[in-house]
Design a protein around this motif. Structure first.
Motif, PDB file in Angstrom:
ATOM      1  N   LEU A 182     -33.844  85.457 -36.971  1.00  0.00           N
ATOM      2  CA  LEU A 182     -32.750  85.614 -38.006  1.00  0.00           C
ATOM      3  C   LEU A 182     -31.476  85.176 -37.411  1.00  0.00           C
ATOM      4  CD1 LEU A 182     -33.547  85.743 -40.760  1.00  0.00           C
ATOM      5  CD2 LEU A 182     -32.550  87.806 -40.935  1.00  0.00           C
ATOM      6  N   SER A 183     -30.973  85.961 -36.340  1.00  0.00           N
ATOM      7  CA  SER A 183     -29.623  85.901 -35.718  1.00  0.00           C
ATOM      8  C   SER A 183     -29.639  84.445 -34.978  1.00  0.00           C
ATOM      9  CB  SER A 183     -29.569  86.659 -34.615  1.00  0.00           C
ATOM     10  OG  SER A 183     -29.804  88.143 -35.178  1.00  0.00           O
ATOM     11  N   TYR A 184     -30.645  83.851 -34.396  1.00  0.00           N
ATOM     12  CA  TYR A 184     -30.645  82.642 -33.819  1.00  0.00           C
ATOM     13  C   TYR A 184     -30.388  81.476 -34.772  1.00  0.00           C
ATOM     14  CZ  TYR A 184     -32.346  78.317 -31.462  1.00  0.00           C
ATOM     15  OH  TYR A 184     -32.423  77.097 -31.246  1.00  0.00           O
ATOM     16  N   GLU A 185     -31.082  81.566 -36.157  1.00  0.00           N
ATOM     17  CA  GLU A 185     -30.923  80.725 -37.193  1.00  0.00           C
ATOM     18  C   GLU A 185     -29.391  80.754 -37.678  1.00  0.00           C
ATOM     19  OE1 GLU A 185     -34.020  78.598 -37.765  1.00  0.00           O
ATOM     20  OE2 GLU A 185     -32.530  78.628 -39.447  1.00  0.00           O
ATOM     21  N   ARG A 186     -28.726  82.016 -37.715  1.00  0.00           N
ATOM     22  CA  ARG A 186     -27.625  82.073 -38.115  1.00  0.00           C
ATOM     23  C   ARG A 186     -26.669  81.403 -37.206  1.00  0.00           C
ATOM     24  NH1 ARG A 186     -28.062  87.979 -39.274  1.00  0.00           N
ATOM     25  NH2 ARG A 186     -28.877  87.908 -41.527  1.00  0.00           N
ATOM     26  N   ALA A 187     -26.552  81.418 -35.753  1.00  0.00           N
ATOM     27  CA  ALA A 187     -25.826  80.942 -34.867  1.00  0.00           C
ATOM     28  C   ALA A 187     -25.887  79.606 -34.861  1.00  0.00           C
ATOM     29  CB  ALA A 187     -26.089  81.619 -33.429  1.00  0.00           C
ATOM     30  N   MET A 188     -27.310  79.132 -35.052  1.00  0.00           N
ATOM     31  CA  MET A 188     -27.308  77.573 -34.974  1.00  0.00           C
ATOM     32  C   MET A 188     -26.663  77.035 -36.296  1.00  0.00           C
ATOM     33  SD  MET A 188     -30.815  75.463 -34.775  1.00  0.00           S
ATOM     34  CE  MET A 188     -31.650  75.989 -36.391  1.00  0.00           C
ATOM     35  N   ARG A 189     -26.885  77.566 -37.663  1.00  0.00           N
ATOM     36  CA  ARG A 189     -26.260  76.960 -38.732  1.00  0.00           C
ATOM     37  C   ARG A 189     -24.482  77.036 -38.484  1.00  0.00           C
ATOM     38  NH1 ARG A 189     -28.016  80.738 -42.695  1.00  0.00           N
ATOM     39  NH2 ARG A 189     -30.046  80.969 -42.022  1.00  0.00           N
ATOM     40  N   ALA A 241     -23.941  80.161 -26.148  1.00  0.00           N
ATOM     41  CA  ALA A 241     -24.255  81.185 -25.450  1.00  0.00           C
ATOM     42  C   ALA A 241     -25.207  82.032 -26.182  1.00  0.00           C
ATOM     43  CB  ALA A 241     -23.148  82.043 -24.783  1.00  0.00           C
ATOM     44  N   GLN A 242     -24.872  82.366 -27.397  1.00  0.00           N
ATOM     45  CA  GLN A 242     -25.775  83.420 -28.149  1.00  0.00           C
ATOM     46  C   GLN A 242     -26.897  82.779 -28.405  1.00  0.00           C
ATOM     47  OE1 GLN A 242     -23.164  84.060 -31.655  1.00  0.00           O
ATOM     48  NE2 GLN A 242     -24.474  85.674 -32.382  1.00  0.00           N
ATOM     49  N   MET A 243     -26.873  81.672 -28.746  1.00  0.00           N
ATOM     50  CA  MET A 243     -28.198  80.906 -29.015  1.00  0.00           C
ATOM     51  C   MET A 243     -28.999  80.686 -27.742  1.00  0.00           C
ATOM     52  SD  MET A 243     -26.775  77.681 -31.498  1.00  0.00           S
ATOM     53  CE  MET A 243     -28.515  76.797 -31.344  1.00  0.00           C
ATOM     54  N   SER A 244     -28.552  80.442 -26.820  1.00  0.00           N
ATOM     55  CA  SER A 244     -29.353  80.546 -25.819  1.00  0.00           C
ATOM     56  C   SER A 244     -29.963  81.754 -25.308  1.00  0.00           C
ATOM     57  CB  SER A 244     -28.580  79.975 -24.519  1.00  0.00           C
ATOM     58  OG  SER A 244     -28.194  80.785 -23.496  1.00  0.00           O
ATOM     59  N   GLU A 245     -29.549  82.869 -25.451  1.00  0.00           N
ATOM     60  CA  GLU A 245     -29.965  84.307 -25.247  1.00  0.00           C
ATOM     61  C   GLU A 245     -31.166  84.528 -26.004  1.00  0.00           C
ATOM     62  OE1 GLU A 245     -27.090  87.475 -24.550  1.00  0.00           O
ATOM     63  OE2 GLU A 245     -28.759  88.816 -24.754  1.00  0.00           O
ATOM     64  N   LEU A 246     -30.454  84.254 -27.388  1.00  0.00           N
ATOM     65  CA  LEU A 246     -31.637  84.674 -28.553  1.00  0.00           C
ATOM     66  C   LEU A 246     -33.060  83.530 -28.603  1.00  0.00           C
ATOM     67  CD1 LEU A 246     -28.939  85.192 -31.395  1.00  0.00           C
ATOM     68  CD2 LEU A 246     -30.579  87.173 -30.490  1.00  0.00           C
ATOM     69  N   GLY A 247     -32.361  82.425 -28.138  1.00  0.00           N
ATOM     70  CA  GLY A 247     -33.237  81.431 -28.402  1.00  0.00           C
ATOM     71  C   GLY A 247     -34.706  81.551 -27.187  1.00  0.00           C
ATOM     72  N   VAL A 248     -33.859  81.779 -26.156  1.00  0.00           N
ATOM     73  CA  VAL A 248     -35.037  81.973 -24.914  1.00  0.00           C
ATOM     74  C   VAL A 248     -36.006  83.200 -25.003  1.00  0.00           C
ATOM     75  CG1 VAL A 248     -35.077  82.464 -22.298  1.00  0.00           C
ATOM     76  CG2 VAL A 248     -33.526  80.600 -23.349  1.00  0.00           C
ATOM     77  N   GLY A 275     -34.212  72.748 -28.923  1.00  0.00           N
ATOM     78  CA  GLY A 275     -34.189  74.040 -29.103  1.00  0.00           C
ATOM     79  C   GLY A 275     -35.538  74.796 -29.612  1.00  0.00           C
ATOM     80  N   PRO A 276     -35.750  76.106 -29.514  1.00  0.00           N
ATOM     81  CA  PRO A 276     -37.098  76.881 -29.743  1.00  0.00           C
ATOM     82  C   PRO A 276     -37.340  76.496 -31.210  1.00  0.00           C
ATOM     83  CG  PRO A 276     -35.247  78.341 -29.394  1.00  0.00           C
ATOM     84  CD  PRO A 276     -34.682  77.411 -29.118  1.00  0.00           C
ATOM     85  N   HIS A 277     -36.322  76.060 -32.058  1.00  0.00           N
ATOM     86  CA  HIS A 277     -36.628  75.938 -33.566  1.00  0.00           C
ATOM     87  C   HIS A 277     -37.469  74.656 -33.582  1.00  0.00           C
ATOM     88  CE1 HIS A 277     -32.807  73.871 -32.496  1.00  0.00           C
ATOM     89  NE2 HIS A 277     -33.013  73.010 -33.479  1.00  0.00           N
ATOM     90  N   ARG A 278     -37.509  73.811 -32.396  1.00  0.00           N
ATOM     91  CA  ARG A 278     -38.405  72.679 -32.603  1.00  0.00           C
ATOM     92  C   ARG A 278     -39.751  72.782 -31.810  1.00  0.00           C
ATOM     93  NH1 ARG A 278     -35.117  68.032 -33.735  1.00  0.00           N
ATOM     94  NH2 ARG A 278     -37.229  66.999 -34.317  1.00  0.00           N
ATOM     95  N   MET A 279     -40.116  74.152 -31.531  1.00  0.00           N
ATOM     96  CA  MET A 279     -41.295  74.386 -30.749  1.00  0.00           C
ATOM     97  C   MET A 279     -42.493  74.014 -31.526  1.00  0.00           C
ATOM     98  SD  MET A 279     -40.818  77.689 -28.477  1.00  0.00           S
ATOM     99  CE  MET A 279     -41.676  78.024 -27.306  1.00  0.00           C
ATOM    100  N   ASP A 280     -43.618  73.809 -31.300  1.00  0.00           N
ATOM    101  CA  ASP A 280     -44.847  73.689 -31.969  1.00  0.00           C
ATOM    102  C   ASP A 280     -46.006  74.199 -31.376  1.00  0.00           C
ATOM    103  OD1 ASP A 280     -46.565  72.689 -33.989  1.00  0.00           O
ATOM    104  OD2 ASP A 280     -46.396  70.538 -33.612  1.00  0.00           O
TER     105      ASP A 280
END
Ligand SMILES: Nc1ncnc2c1ncn2[C@@H]1O[C@H](COP(=O)(O)OP(=O)(O)OP(=O)(O)O)[C@@H](O)[C@H]1O
Length: 382
Positions: A162-169, A190-197, A269-274
């Motif tokens: 959820l936090s990753y989504e918010r930062a990405m938006r 930086a925030q997205m990369s920490e949460l996303g990874v 980003g990880p939001h494109r993972m399958d």
């Protein structure tokens, strides 16, 4: 030996076609039998709301409130259960349509900090007919499926995502408005990369453990073994550590700002993972398997995952298997009942024909469902 996690009492009020319904359950499997449209799936959907999110149908709350009820009334679901940390009461619902954006959760009568708190008491896994097209459908649906698997072993996954989504938006907005202050963007990335990874690693770990488990149980399982892997995020980079991945992702975003601004969204980003699934024995993508084979592959994945939840948490999840039994031949159905028994899961199952559950015998607690009422069925299924 820990007590089996199971719901002992369930009460629905104003939910779908249920005005008011109480069920007394024991540790056996719960079998809901009735005609089409009777309310079997509705009851299961109510149970699915004992986990964070919108439940197995992902319906807006305005849809689940019983139609025709007073405008001000909402719905409520109450469950007493033998939970992972002992006996617990969980209540959830919304007070009225105007409040349907926020679902309240109470645990032992006190407001929960968040819906995630329910994960301290039970884990739920479900398989529904709408998941039949999972392998041929959108990557988004597969990610959602995968994320529910991850959430059932790693409760922090939901808030991380959820936090990753918010930062990405925020990043997408800044980029498309063309007023992107580079310092702001640096911070968001930086925030997205920490949460996303962290998100990507949690997914990879679950896929790794699930694969190992499928390897081990392949020989005994009556369901075809799936091979599962992830693609779509840094998988070809050969990166070993989280910090290497974070650096690589930051770099990707920094260099992709112009492209992302033009597209109006973050393209990598990880939001494109399958989640890529193959039928192992046939060495073929699951999407090319027959409808029946795809269903069997999914059952195998869910059962493997149930085993994983059990080995990682010490407690088996509760399973919601909607219209699963009808798709299996007699031998596989009996094997499914035996497997969920071995896993020590309380399973909720639906069907239109009681005879389908004959081999369950006294291991099942059967209810007849008709027009939004569930009544215990006394005689054993013939
Ligand atoms: N908000 C609502 N208020 C009242 N009734 C509703 C509401 N939402 C759905 N229903 C009714 O619930 C019924 C569907 O119930 P459900 O999906 O549980 O059926 P089912 O027993 O699983 O049937 P099937 O075997 O066809 O899947 C339909 O008659 C539908 O009109």
């Amino acid at each position: 030996m820990a007590q089996k996690v199971h719901i002992e009492r369930l009460k629905l009020t104003g939910f779908r076609n249920y005005a008011s319904q109480s069920l007394e359950l024991d540790a056996r499997h719960v079998v809901l039998v009735g005609d089409n449209g009777a309310g079997k799936t509705n009851l299961m959907e109510a149970v699915s709301l004992l986990s964070p999110g919108r439940g197995m149908r992902r319906a807006p709350y305005s849809d689940v409130i019983k139609a025709g009820s007073e405008p001000a009334s909402g719905f409520s679901i109450f469950a007493s259960l033998e939970g992972m940390a002992g006996p617990v009461d969980i209540g959830t619902g919304v007070d009225g349509l105007e409040e349907s954006g926020a679902r309240k959760v109470r645990i032992n009568g006190s407001p929960a900090r968040s819906a995630d708190d329910m994960l301290e008491h039970l884990r739920l896994l479900w398989l529904t007919p709408s998941m039949d097209g999972l392998f041929t459908g959108s990557a988004g649906d597969r990610r959602r499926f995968l994320d529910r698997l991850v959430l059932s072993v790693d409760p922090a996954h939901g808030s991380r995502a959820l936090s990753y989504e918010r930062a990405m938006r925020s990043r997408n907005r800044l980029l498309s408005e063309g007023r992107a202050d580079p310092t702001w963007l640096d911070g968001l990335e930086a925030q997205m990369s920490e949460l996303g990874v962290a998100m990507a690693m949690a997914r990879s770990e679950v896929v790794r453990l699930l694969s190992a488990l499928i390897d081990d149980s392949q020989a005994e399982s009556p369901f075809p073994a799936a091979s599962v892997r992830l693609e779509g995020f840094l998988e070809d980079e050969g990166l070993e550590t989280a910090s290497d991945m974070e650096v690589a992702f930051i770099d990707l975003m920094k260099h992709g700002r112009g492209r992302d601004a033009a597209a109006g969204r973050t393209l990598s980003g990880p939001h494109r993972m399958d989640l890529v699934v193959h039928h192992r024995a046939k060495a073929m993508p699951a999407a090319l398997s027959s409808t029946g084979e795809q269903k069997a592959l999914l059952i195998g994945i869910i059962l493997g995952h149930a085993q994983l939840v059990r080995s990682l948490t010490g407690h088996a999840p509760i399973l919601l298997l909607d219209e699963v039994a009808a798709h299996l031949d007699e031998g596989r159905r009996a094997a499914l009942f035996d497997l969920i028994e071995t896993l020590d899961c309380q399973a909720f199952m639906t069907g239109t024909d009681a005879a389908m559950f004959g081999s369950l015998g006294p291991r099942g607690q059967m209810f007849e469902v008709s027009e939004g009422r569930a009544t215990p069925r006394r005689e054993a299924a013939s």
